[in-house]
Write an enzyme that holds these catalytic residues in place. Structure first.
Site, PDB file in Angstrom:
ATOM      1  N   GLY A  68       0.868  -1.145  -0.014  1.00 26.41           N
ATOM      2  CA  GLY A  68       0.055   0.011   0.080  1.00 26.41           C
ATOM      3  C   GLY A  68       0.903   1.205   0.103  1.00 26.41           C
ATOM      4  O   GLY A  68       0.563   2.201  -0.611  1.00 26.41           O
ATOM      5  N   ASN A 148      -8.098   4.245   8.458  1.00 23.70           N
ATOM      6  CA  ASN A 148      -7.683   2.879   9.194  1.00 23.70           C
ATOM      7  C   ASN A 148      -7.714   2.898  10.517  1.00 23.70           C
ATOM      8  O   ASN A 148      -7.452   1.932  11.239  1.00 23.70           O
ATOM      9  CB  ASN A 148      -6.034   2.910   8.757  1.00 23.70           C
ATOM     10  CG  ASN A 148      -5.385   3.858   8.924  1.00 23.70           C
ATOM     11  OD1 ASN A 148      -5.783   4.962   7.975  1.00 23.70           O
ATOM     12  ND2 ASN A 148      -4.361   4.093   9.701  1.00 23.70           N
ATOM     13  N   GLN A 176      -7.945  -0.177   3.220  1.00 28.79           N
ATOM     14  CA  GLN A 176      -8.780  -0.590   4.400  1.00 28.79           C
ATOM     15  C   GLN A 176     -10.046  -1.007   4.057  1.00 28.79           C
ATOM     16  O   GLN A 176     -10.637  -1.868   4.417  1.00 28.79           O
ATOM     17  CB  GLN A 176      -8.534   0.497   5.406  1.00 28.79           C
ATOM     18  CG  GLN A 176      -7.526   0.645   6.395  1.00 28.79           C
ATOM     19  CD  GLN A 176      -7.423  -0.442   7.201  1.00 28.79           C
ATOM     20  OE1 GLN A 176      -8.272  -1.262   7.482  1.00 28.79           O
ATOM     21  NE2 GLN A 176      -6.160  -0.518   7.698  1.00 28.79           N
ATOM     22  N   HIS A 198      -1.627  -7.301   2.563  1.00 28.32           N
ATOM     23  CA  HIS A 198      -1.655  -8.092   3.896  1.00 28.32           C
ATOM     24  C   HIS A 198      -2.885  -7.882   4.885  1.00 28.32           C
ATOM     25  O   HIS A 198      -2.843  -8.134   5.899  1.00 28.32           O
ATOM     26  CB  HIS A 198      -0.312  -7.767   4.610  1.00 28.32           C
ATOM     27  CG  HIS A 198       0.027  -6.392   5.268  1.00 28.32           C
ATOM     28  ND1 HIS A 198      -0.389  -5.899   6.229  1.00 28.32           N
ATOM     29  CD2 HIS A 198       0.539  -5.324   4.515  1.00 28.32           C
ATOM     30  CE1 HIS A 198       0.002  -4.634   6.636  1.00 28.32           C
ATOM     31  NE2 HIS A 198       0.426  -4.214   5.348  1.00 28.32           N
ATOM     32  N   THR A 234      12.416  -7.647 -10.392  1.00 27.76           N
ATOM     33  CA  THR A 234      11.931  -8.936 -10.809  1.00 27.76           C
ATOM     34  C   THR A 234      10.739  -8.985  -9.868  1.00 27.76           C
ATOM     35  O   THR A 234      10.685  -8.749  -8.636  1.00 27.76           O
ATOM     36  CB  THR A 234      12.832  -9.947 -10.572  1.00 27.76           C
ATOM     37  OG1 THR A 234      14.036  -9.759 -11.460  1.00 27.76           O
ATOM     38  CG2 THR A 234      12.499 -11.431 -10.741  1.00 27.76           C
ATOM     39  N   CYS A 322       1.092   2.128  12.837  1.00 30.39           N
ATOM     40  CA  CYS A 322       2.430   2.959  12.545  1.00 30.39           C
ATOM     41  C   CYS A 322       2.444   3.899  13.497  1.00 30.39           C
ATOM     42  O   CYS A 322       3.580   4.465  13.770  1.00 30.39           O
ATOM     43  CB  CYS A 322       2.023   3.713  11.186  1.00 30.39           C
ATOM     44  SG  CYS A 322       1.209   2.580   9.941  1.00 30.39           S
TER      45      CYS A 322
HETATM   46  C1  PLP Z   1      -1.914  -0.459   6.013  1.00 31.63           C
HETATM   47  C2  PLP Z   1      -2.255   0.698   5.224  1.00 31.63           C
HETATM   48  C3  PLP Z   1      -1.212   1.464   4.273  1.00 31.63           C
HETATM   49  C4  PLP Z   1       0.102   0.793   3.903  1.00 31.63           C
HETATM   50  O1  PLP Z   1       0.042  -0.346   3.203  1.00 31.63           O
HETATM   51  P1  PLP Z   1       1.319  -1.311   3.455  1.00 31.63           P
HETATM   52  O2  PLP Z   1       1.099  -2.583   2.572  1.00 31.63           O
HETATM   53  O3  PLP Z   1       1.748  -1.621   4.939  1.00 31.63           O
HETATM   54  O4  PLP Z   1       2.475  -0.498   3.049  1.00 31.63           O
HETATM   55  C5  PLP Z   1      -1.895   2.366   3.688  1.00 31.63           C
HETATM   56  N1  PLP Z   1      -3.096   3.010   3.542  1.00 31.63           N
HETATM   57  C6  PLP Z   1      -3.764   2.633   4.562  1.00 31.63           C
HETATM   58  C7  PLP Z   1      -5.118   3.126   4.845  1.00 31.63           C
HETATM   59  C8  PLP Z   1      -3.507   1.406   5.405  1.00 31.63           C
HETATM   60  O5  PLP Z   1      -4.377   1.199   6.268  1.00 31.63           O
END
Ligand code: PLP
Length: 402
Positions: A68, A148, A176, A198, A234, A322
């Protein structure tokens, strides 16, 4: 009981099985022309199709990334660098994920101008505010689909319409919302959409950026021409295969999971607010994700509550993963206009569709006991309290009014 699915999720068994062959047997580089490389290429194609199908896009509009954060970076910097001659103004909200917020902060250091739209007390922007700040210099609007920390959903379709009318590119962080509510890039008028694997029971370190056909971005990672030159390196074949499977499962189960999760969520909200005095819901009561709730308890320190709940076997968080290791008050909750002291008493619970054994009553009782214990020790509860104002809903013994 793991209740922090907004931070990350467990890889599902089906996803893991789908990935497994691509570590050892099918280890080929998708850019090579012989058999084993072609197998990897086929696997990438299938994953691309699955991601595209899940958001009503075409496979050639899907670009795989490391997740993300990278997708947000590629969308925002990619458009900013591409269109900077046209204008250097970007519009966003003041509750974006750090992957958006800090990317825009970086662009400000390069003389881009960023307007941060405020949200109302429920965490939603006003369309009128957006209309007012658009200028001839505006090249990009970036608004997250669902937040989030509080789960509130933004009026993406309306924003998209305005962006389309004005010829402004529209980026949406759907990390999210994807897999929880419908995400349709056509219906919502989206030009760029960030996804992460994830958060939907796929593996970590993989995601995608949807880029509408005809929208051009400057690449951030230059390399061997992978992903049509937009993202060199890659490809993470096993990760992408897992992500593709996770997208397929999320799309197939969307309605069923929505029903199941939202009914647990509503029960949870109802029970917490009716049994714990001075408990509040953060974010909008209606316009919210089915799997995420965020509460605020007066005179409580969120971290202490997390530790007590953890000791009882419940893993939840105070806010986003975070920021939970800093002592700074959550910028998202602060943006709702809440007092920083109150913000510290927040608890985020994010459910997974597979949480069948989750007993809401038992959990709410555990929260109630923990809150009561902490308040007994809290100087805030004793000093600040206007006893007459304590909401007494069920004559709990910690209701001092009774
Ligand atoms: C978790 C999250 C991200 C970051 O995604 P990653 O795959 O962990 O880098 C970005 N935006 C939102 C809203 C998130 O919840």
């Amino acid at each position: 009981m793991y209740l922090d699915n907004s931070a990350t999720t467990q890889v599902s068994e089906e996803v893991f099985k789908e990935m497994e062959p691509y570590f050892m047997q099918e280890f080929g580089n998708p850019s090579t022309l012989y058999g084993i490389g072609r197998e990897s290429k086929k696997a990438l194609d299938l994953a691309r199709q699955r991601v595209a199908d899940a958001i009503n896009a075409k496979p050639e509009e899907i670009y795989f990334t490391s997740g993300g954060s990278e997708s947000d970076n590629l969308a925002i910097k990619g458009i900013a660098f591409k269109l900077q001659k046209k204008g250097k103004h970007i519009i966003t909200t003041n509750i974006e994920h750090p992957a958006v917020k800090n990317t825009l902060g970086f662009l400000e250091s390069l003389d881009f101008k960023v307007t941060y739209l405020p949200v109302n007390e429920n965490g939603i922007i006003e369309i009128e505010d957006l209309k007012e700040v658009i200028t001839d210099e505006t090249i990009l609007i970036s608004v997250m689909h669902a937040n989030n920390e509080i789960g509130t959903i933004q009026p993406i379709e309306e924003i998209g319409k305005i962006a389309r009318e004005k010829g402004i590119k529209f980026h949406v962080d759907a990390v999210q919302s994807f897999g929880k509510i419908e995400v349709d890039v056509e219906k919502l008028n989206i030009d760029l959409l960030a996804l992460s694997s994830h958060k939907i029971n796929g593996p970590k370190g993989v995601g995608a950026l949807y880029i509408r056909k005809g929208t051009r971005v400057v690449p951030l990672i230059h390399g061997g021409g992978q992903e049509k030159g937009i993202r060199g390196g890659t490809e993470n074949v096993p990760g992408i295969v897992g992500f593709g499977k996770a997208c397929e499962l999320a799309a197939n189960n969307l309605d069923e999971h929505y029903k199941k999760l939202s009914s647990i969520r509503d029960e949870l909200i109802d029970k917490v607010l009716s049994t714990i005095p001075e408990a509040y819901l953060n974010g909008d009561e209606e316009t919210r994700l089915p799997n995420l709730v965020n509460f605020r308890f007066k005179a409580i320190e969120g971290e202490s509550l997390i530790l007590l709940l953890d000791a009882k076997g419940y893993q939840a968080s105070t806010g986003s993963a975070c920021s939970s290791n800093t002592l700074e008050a959550s910028p998202v909750l602060t943006a709702l206009g809440l007092d920083p002291v109150d913000v510290h008493g927040s608890l985020r619970i994010s459910l997974a569709p597979e949480s069948d054994s989750f007993d809401v009553d038992e959990f709410v009782n555990t929260i109630a006991e923990s809150v009561k214990r902490l308040r007994e020790m809290s100087p805030l509860w004793n000093q600040e309290l206007d006893y007459d104002n304590i909401m007494c809903r069920k004559h709990e013994d910690n209701c001092r009014k009774c």
